[in-house]
Design an enzyme around this catalytic site. Sequence first.
Site, PDB file in Angstrom:
ATOM      1  CB  SER A 250      -8.446  -8.813  -8.030  1.00 21.15           C
ATOM      2  OG  SER A 250      -7.878  -8.879  -9.327  1.00 21.15           O
ATOM      3  CE  LYS A 256     -19.515  -2.885 -16.912  1.00 17.90           C
ATOM      4  NZ  LYS A 256     -18.850  -1.566 -16.910  1.00 17.90           N
ATOM      5  CD  GLU A 257     -14.106  -8.467 -13.174  1.00 15.15           C
ATOM      6  OE1 GLU A 257     -13.040  -7.936 -13.506  1.00 15.15           O
ATOM      7  OE2 GLU A 257     -14.526  -8.491 -11.995  1.00 15.15           O
ATOM      8  CG  ASP A 286     -12.711  -3.401  -4.652  1.00 11.79           C
ATOM      9  OD1 ASP A 286     -12.556  -3.479  -3.416  1.00 11.79           O
ATOM     10  OD2 ASP A 286     -12.356  -2.425  -5.319  1.00 11.79           O
ATOM     11  CE  LYS A 486     -10.397   4.378 -10.756  1.00 10.10           C
ATOM     12  NZ  LYS A 486     -10.089   5.581  -9.963  1.00 10.10           N
ATOM     13  CE  LYS A 487      -5.562  -6.123 -10.379  1.00 12.97           C
ATOM     14  NZ  LYS A 487      -5.141  -6.618 -11.714  1.00 12.97           N
ATOM     15  CG  ASP A 511      -6.403  -9.757 -13.870  1.00 13.76           C
ATOM     16  OD1 ASP A 511      -6.147  -9.228 -12.771  1.00 13.76           O
ATOM     17  OD2 ASP A 511      -6.049  -9.265 -14.955  1.00 13.76           O
ATOM     18  CG  ASP A 693       0.000  -3.028 -14.131  1.00 19.12           C
ATOM     19  OD1 ASP A 693       0.172  -1.808 -14.327  1.00 19.12           O
ATOM     20  OD2 ASP A 693      -0.639  -3.749 -14.913  1.00 19.12           O
TER      21      ASP A 693
END
Length: 990
Positions: A250, A256-257, A286, A486-487, A511, A693
């Site tokens: 994901s 930022k990633e 996403d 969201k996630k 991740d 989670d």
Amino acid sequence: MFSRKGPPPPAPTPAGPPPPRTRLSRYDMENDVSSVDVRNYRVQFPTTPDNRPLPSMAIPPAVVSAKTVPPTPEVASTTLAENNRRLSLVPSIKGGGFDDNRWLFETKGTYGYGSAIWPEDSGESDGGSGGAGEATPPVKEINDRPWRPLSRKVKIPAAILSPYRLLIVLRMAVLGLFLAWRITHKNEDAIWLWGMSVVCELWFAFSWLLDQLPKLCPVDRATDLSVLADKFDSDPSGKSDLPGIDVFVSTADPEKEPPLVTANTILSILAADYPVEKLSCFVSDDGGALLTFEAMAEAASFAAVWVAFCRKHAIEPRNPESYFALKRDPTKNKVRQDFVRDRRRLKREYDEFKVRINALPDSIRRRSDAFHAREEVKAARRRHEESAAGDAGEYLPDPIKIPKATWMADGTHWPGTWIHPVADHSRGDHAGIIQVMLKPPADEPIFGASAEDDDGGLLDLTEVDVRLPMLVYVSREKRPGYDHNKKAGAMNALVRASAVTTNGPFILNLDCDHYVFNSQAMREGICFMMDRGGERICYVQFPQRFEGIDPSDRYANHNTVFFDVNMRALDGLQGPVYVGTGCLFRRTALYGFDPPNPISDGAAAAAAVEDGKSFGNSSLLIASIPVAEFQGRPLADHPSVKNGRPPGALTARRKTLDAAAVSEAVTVVSCWYEDKTEWGKRVGWIYGSVTEDVVTGYRMHNRGWRSIYCVTKRDAFRGTAPINLTDRLHQVLRWATGSVEIFFSGNNALFAGTRMKLLQRIAYLNVGIYPFTSFFLVVYCFLPALSLFSGQFIVQTLNVTFLSYLLAIILTLCLLAVLEIKWSGIRLEEWWRNEQFWLIGGTSAHLAAVVQGLLKIIAGIEISFTLTSKAAGDEEDDDFAELYLVKWTSLMIPPMVIMMVNLIAITVGVSRTIYAAKPEWGRLVGGVFFSLWVLLHLYPFAKGLMGRRGRTPTIVFVWSGLIAITISLLWVAINPPAGSSQIGGSFSFP
């Protein structure tokens, strides 16, 4: 064991001893088989001082009677030789010495037949089970018949665990006696100080119990990969019987990633040591960014050489960035002569790959600008043609406005988010995208070509399987007016998309910055799922390990106390909590089913086909549920396996991926698909919390499932963690906010069902309660300063009873820490760093989380948190540049105020005591001791504020100084020294 010899040879003549008889000469003698001579049975034993024969076996003279007539020399010689042969265990050796090497361990016995050896002629023996006509089983078949487990539980030694449990009970008793003494012995001089301290101490004792009780039963586990290979990879056809695994990665924001980090994670997954045809990788973007899409395309292209290189030379780790950054000798344990050449070529290819990835943002922007300019020229030409065909006098050229789109390399519009957002192409408003980057591999191995061939590549791959696992890009549809969750919503979209395409019975979620460090990690997790009793395991959680953290681990980023102490302890109960990444799920457990029992035999999954309202209106998705349930069963190779599947059931050819399946996958990731379904409520990842989670794992445990904690010898996965103080506090704020939401929701462990064990319920209760400790912790950190300002203390006097209780509490805490270090394997420094950051986080992020949680519950104010940055530091020459970067955040205010107030209080207390007419050193020592305890815990925080080379923002000193001075003046004004009504009284600094 005995051997029979023929009749004895004639007596030797006086001319000399007889020639030695060898073993071969004995078999060459004729007519010896039929003769029987008891004297010549010989037992072959190793020689010892007791049975070693003498050089000559002559009878000693002392045993000869004086009345006996001496024999003639000829008769005496014959008699002595015959006596030697009768009395000796072995024949005499010429020369008087004994040849150990010649006669030792000689035997003519037979081994029989069994698991050690099975002779070919064993079937001709008389009688018994090995009679004639029976098939002769091979030794391997006999040895493979006993059932062997895939995993085992390794208990903590009783020499460590028993004292550990005893200390917990002892400390509980000490705390109970101490609190009882504190309640009954009030401080009448400062009742308010006594009351606040007692309330805080009661809460601390309660919080410690919630944290300590689930640690009573820690365990370790081990797997046997050789047994897994024997059971699932030994099919005569060469195909694997292992179940399929769908890996979910994901990502949300390429800024930022970084795409290079995501690409390295994908490459490590594609190169994992798992059957190629059983492995698939799904990447959830996403943000719907073209940058991530094209980075995946580059990764798929580079995977053709990287995966083959890893398989050929058994590379570890299989993340190219981490592998080429290793400081050790790369040629260690490498046996192929072409390894150095291959590695040099791959290093060059990877450097070019990084250049292409890093240049993608500029390439996409320049390409989009070029296509946009072309579209403007076309539009202007059309306008000109239209004006030429009409009345030129009435033509007034209007400015041409064309949306500035983001273009793909093939000259089409990107259906996702554009660089310049417009309607239908923004982060919250774009179409769903399913793109198969790497098609499903063939069932049979495909070997590569030689580097010298005309069609050969960089490497010699004649003995390497060059197939690649399936790789799919997924970006779910987003439209205004829908809650995308969201996630958790992105993960549920991946569950549905994978169900209608690959339908792996197990799901591994990672991740984007957590890569596969151990290529056999998936096999380790499957060992638990496929073992006896594995059908009741909902997920296997792996510990999180991190790279790029400063050697001192200033802010406890490794979190080893949680992953190596708390999680191991939970593994001895009902299982560890789900921590969001590095987790291998059973697909049917995510679908919300209860664990199987001997009566159900998969009936719940079959019933889902008839009633699919909970899963939506996709017929392919509903039909895939019982298939995934069956394929996820362990082998029925043991009587205790009730819901097993027959061996070889998964070696059949998998169905091909056609256009209908891809079209259905696009449908199930649409924004409207979850309407009027149970997705996010009972099915899939659970909605309603920023820590989805923990809630998802809690729901599974509440239904009766078990989970397993798998700690491998070589780390299974590794990732990155924020080493900057501000980023770390925001990360802890997110976790604590989710815990507060859990506490005020229906997922509170107080409302758990009867299927959850008591200690597991206490562990989940602690997950929701621990942020509330921040209120009491902040008050308790101010108590030493208030004590020094007022000249009072939490007790009337520092008597022996109080000091004895304090010593016992501290001593038992230290002993418990030592034993935890023993059975968990962590270091003392890691335990101390955890204690320090517990106070730093408790006085900052946890306090803010409780405030925000209460605001959301009472006023309905939504919570927003900052996504943890995973980008590199600004200084390229320093790996830990971010550690010294100070970014202001309001979370820093409470710990700064605590530090400044305690420092001022120590100064005031010492000055007051020194210049007092009647100094009270006992109260001063008590206040200073606890103030120093607070400051010692806040030392990493203070060091983080200092930055490096004096780059601390001025606002830090301004805020901390103003607040500390204000609090000090208010206290002196409210409670002036005795005998004075002025602000500050008659006290003055020396």
